[in-house]
Scaffold this motif. Structure first.
Motif, PDB file in Angstrom:
ATOM      1  N   TYR A   1      33.747 -28.469  26.145  1.00 41.53           N
ATOM      2  CA  TYR A   1      34.861 -28.674  25.218  1.00 41.53           C
ATOM      3  C   TYR A   1      36.127 -28.198  25.920  1.00 41.53           C
ATOM      4  O   TYR A   1      36.258 -27.014  26.226  1.00 41.53           O
TER       5      TYR A   1
ATOM      6  N   LEU B   1      42.061 -28.709  18.121  1.00 43.59           N
ATOM      7  CA  LEU B   1      41.441 -27.916  19.177  1.00 43.59           C
ATOM      8  C   LEU B   1      40.096 -27.441  18.670  1.00 43.59           C
ATOM      9  O   LEU B   1      39.961 -27.063  17.507  1.00 43.59           O
ATOM     10  N   SER B   2      39.096 -27.492  19.533  1.00 43.68           N
ATOM     11  CA  SER B   2      37.781 -27.070  19.102  1.00 43.68           C
ATOM     12  C   SER B   2      36.961 -26.587  20.281  1.00 43.68           C
ATOM     13  O   SER B   2      36.963 -27.192  21.342  1.00 43.68           O
ATOM     14  N   ALA B   3      36.261 -25.476  20.057  1.00 41.93           N
ATOM     15  CA  ALA B   3      35.431 -24.882  21.099  1.00 41.93           C
ATOM     16  C   ALA B   3      33.977 -25.305  20.985  1.00 41.93           C
ATOM     17  O   ALA B   3      33.125 -24.770  21.680  1.00 41.93           O
ATOM     18  N   GLY B   4      33.705 -26.259  20.098  1.00 43.90           N
ATOM     19  CA  GLY B   4      32.322 -26.689  19.912  1.00 43.90           C
ATOM     20  C   GLY B   4      32.226 -27.797  18.884  1.00 43.90           C
ATOM     21  O   GLY B   4      33.246 -28.294  18.408  1.00 43.90           O
TER      22      GLY B   4
ATOM     23  N   PHE C   1      35.975 -14.249  19.690  1.00 43.81           N
ATOM     24  CA  PHE C   1      35.621 -15.278  20.674  1.00 43.81           C
ATOM     25  C   PHE C   1      36.657 -15.378  21.795  1.00 43.81           C
ATOM     26  O   PHE C   1      36.304 -15.336  22.979  1.00 43.81           O
ATOM     27  N   TRP C   2      37.930 -15.506  21.465  1.00 41.75           N
ATOM     28  CA  TRP C   2      38.951 -15.641  22.513  1.00 41.75           C
ATOM     29  C   TRP C   2      39.485 -14.299  22.974  1.00 41.75           C
ATOM     30  O   TRP C   2      39.880 -14.144  24.139  1.00 41.75           O
TER      31      TRP C   2
ATOM     32  N   VAL D   1      48.572 -21.065  20.662  1.00 35.51           N
ATOM     33  CA  VAL D   1      48.736 -20.411  21.957  1.00 35.51           C
ATOM     34  C   VAL D   1      48.786 -21.434  23.097  1.00 35.51           C
ATOM     35  O   VAL D   1      49.265 -21.115  24.190  1.00 35.51           O
ATOM     36  N   THR D   2      48.338 -22.665  22.839  1.00 40.10           N
ATOM     37  CA  THR D   2      48.449 -23.717  23.847  1.00 40.10           C
ATOM     38  C   THR D   2      49.860 -24.325  23.874  1.00 40.10           C
ATOM     39  O   THR D   2      50.080 -25.344  24.514  1.00 40.10           O
TER      40      THR D   2
ATOM     41  N   SER E   1      37.825 -11.766  23.616  1.00 41.59           N
ATOM     42  CA  SER E   1      36.905 -11.217  24.616  1.00 41.59           C
ATOM     43  C   SER E   1      36.985 -11.971  25.943  1.00 41.59           C
ATOM     44  O   SER E   1      36.265 -11.645  26.889  1.00 41.59           O
ATOM     45  N   LEU E   2      37.855 -12.970  26.020  1.00 41.91           N
ATOM     46  CA  LEU E   2      37.946 -13.774  27.241  1.00 41.91           C
ATOM     47  C   LEU E   2      39.406 -13.909  27.690  1.00 41.91           C
ATOM     48  O   LEU E   2      39.842 -14.975  28.097  1.00 41.91           O
ATOM     49  N   GLY E   3      40.142 -12.812  27.574  1.00 41.31           N
ATOM     50  CA  GLY E   3      41.466 -12.778  28.169  1.00 41.31           C
ATOM     51  C   GLY E   3      42.621 -12.947  27.211  1.00 41.31           C
ATOM     52  O   GLY E   3      43.764 -12.659  27.571  1.00 41.31           O
ATOM     53  N   TYR E   4      42.339 -13.431  26.002  1.00 46.88           N
ATOM     54  CA  TYR E   4      43.450 -13.588  25.066  1.00 46.88           C
ATOM     55  C   TYR E   4      43.795 -12.256  24.407  1.00 46.88           C
ATOM     56  O   TYR E   4      42.967 -11.340  24.325  1.00 46.88           O
TER      57      TYR E   4
ATOM     58  N   TRP F   1      39.407 -15.906  33.669  1.00 43.39           N
ATOM     59  CA  TRP F   1      38.416 -15.118  32.935  1.00 43.39           C
ATOM     60  C   TRP F   1      37.168 -15.970  32.804  1.00 43.39           C
ATOM     61  O   TRP F   1      37.239 -17.119  32.360  1.00 43.39           O
TER      62      TRP F   1
ATOM     63  N   ARG G   1      39.436 -29.275  24.902  1.00 44.21           N
ATOM     64  CA  ARG G   1      40.626 -29.225  24.038  1.00 44.21           C
ATOM     65  C   ARG G   1      40.587 -27.927  23.233  1.00 44.21           C
ATOM     66  O   ARG G   1      40.269 -27.909  22.042  1.00 44.21           O
TER      67      ARG G   1
ATOM     68  N   TYR H   1      48.091 -13.434  26.406  1.00 45.29           N
ATOM     69  CA  TYR H   1      46.953 -12.904  27.161  1.00 45.29           C
ATOM     70  C   TYR H   1      46.947 -11.381  27.113  1.00 45.29           C
ATOM     71  O   TYR H   1      47.963 -10.747  26.810  1.00 45.29           O
ATOM     72  N   GLN H   2      45.792 -10.789  27.456  1.00 51.08           N
ATOM     73  CA  GLN H   2      45.687  -9.336  27.556  1.00 51.08           C
ATOM     74  C   GLN H   2      46.804  -8.823  28.455  1.00 51.08           C
ATOM     75  O   GLN H   2      47.053  -9.360  29.530  1.00 51.08           O
TER      76      GLN H   2
ATOM     77  N   ARG I   1      28.574 -25.748  26.595  1.00 53.13           N
ATOM     78  CA  ARG I   1      27.446 -25.477  25.696  1.00 53.13           C
ATOM     79  C   ARG I   1      26.183 -26.165  26.199  1.00 53.13           C
ATOM     80  O   ARG I   1      26.239 -27.234  26.834  1.00 53.13           O
TER      81      ARG I   1
END
Lengths: 94, 199
Positions: free
Chosen positions: A50, B32-35, B178-179, B79-80, B181-184, A78, A52, B196-197, A59
């Motif tokens: 994913y 926007l979608s992470a899944g 979710f974000w 944030v984008t 923990s990955l730099g945001y 990261w 976007r 960002y962090q 996944r």
């Protein structure tokens, strides 16, 4: 409201090739990764990615568990691979 | 430093005054979608607030939509880097949902159907700043935009406004979602450009 019919859309794991090439010297898309959730082993190229989103989210194609995440800020990358048990990376012997 | 600051061009237009640093205005509503998009039937939907002592307060769809609702019109800042002005929502204020909840917690972890999480101070959900939204622009919220219900916390970057919201866990300390923990950024104030962090 705008409906995006492809909003569930994902790309295959080859979408990771460019971003990961900034970090790793080898092409990881042909590596075999084992999903930490369901245990199935697949080439990275077969992951559902994913793009976007505020980062890249890959996944498992079988159980949809997050196997790899990457965020690129101006100064850092990261990388989270906690969803992958191990990667088997083919290395050609010189 | 010169007498005239570089880039000074007189009074900014209204739209630029409403744009946080680094943002541009869009009239679209990017998805926007992470899944995969969860498809939650209203009859199966539930929202639960869990306190730090384990007390649970739950609402089903009928109970949520029977509560007094508000119609906030707010600007969104992703944030984008896109911002969208004057978006019109319908939903229940978290002030209403948390009114009867006894807690000494200072932070929350918001969780969604589909597994997404995001954390923030409890204070940012109160005082008319946040809603469980179930309507957008006079209609239902489509699944790709977080329907049947999403969190709406427009004063923070939009990743905090969790789509497909399912619950809130009250916590004594801030925990990364979710974000985060990955730099945001843990907090994500658009006006301080906390992307960002370390920002």
């Amino acid at each position: 409201m705008n409906h995006r019919p492809d909003s569930d859309g994902y790309e295959d794991g080859n979408a990771l090739a460019g971003p990961l090439s900034e970090i790793f010297a080898v092409d990881l898309t042909s590596a075999l990764g084992r999903c930490a959730n369901c245990g199935v082993t697949e080439p990275v190229a077969r992951l559902h990615v994913y793009t976007r989103a505020p980062g890249l989210v890959a996944r498992c194609p079988h159980c949809a568990h997050v196997t790899l995440r990457m965020v690129r800020s101006p100064d850092d990358a990261w990388l989270d691979m906690s969803g992958t048990v191990a990667l088997r990376i083919p290395l050609t012997s010189g | 430093m010169g007498v005239v600051s570089p880039g000074f061009r007189g009074r900014p237009r209204e739209s630029s005054r409403r744009l946080p640093p680094g943002q541009y205005e869009t009239h679209d509503f990017p998805v926007l979608s992470a899944g995969p998009t969860p498809r939650i039937a209203r009859e199966d939907w539930e929202f639960t607030v869990t306190t730090e002592t384990g007390d649970r307060h739950s609402w089903n769809w009928a109970e949520l939509t029977a509560l007094p609702s508000e119609n906030p019109t707010v600007d969104l800042h992703c944030v984008t880097k896109w911002s969208k002005f004057d978006t019109r929502w319908q939903g229940v204020s978290l002030d209403v949902l948390l009114a009867e909840v006894e807690t000494a917690a200072d932070y929350v972890m918001v969780s969604s159907y589909g597994g997404y999480t995001t954390g923030m101070p409890l204070e940012d959900l109160l005082h008319g700043q946040a809603w469980i939204a179930y309507g957008y622009d006079g209609d239902d919220i489509p699944p790709e935009h977080g329907g049947p219900a999403r969190l709406l916390v427009p004063h923070l970057y939009f990743w905090k406004s969790a789509k497909w919201v399912h619950g809130i866990q009250l916590l004594p300390q801030d925990e990364p979602g979710f974000w985060e923990s990955l730099g945001y950024h843990d907090y994500g104030d658009p006006w301080r450009e906390q992307r960002y962090q370390g920002d």
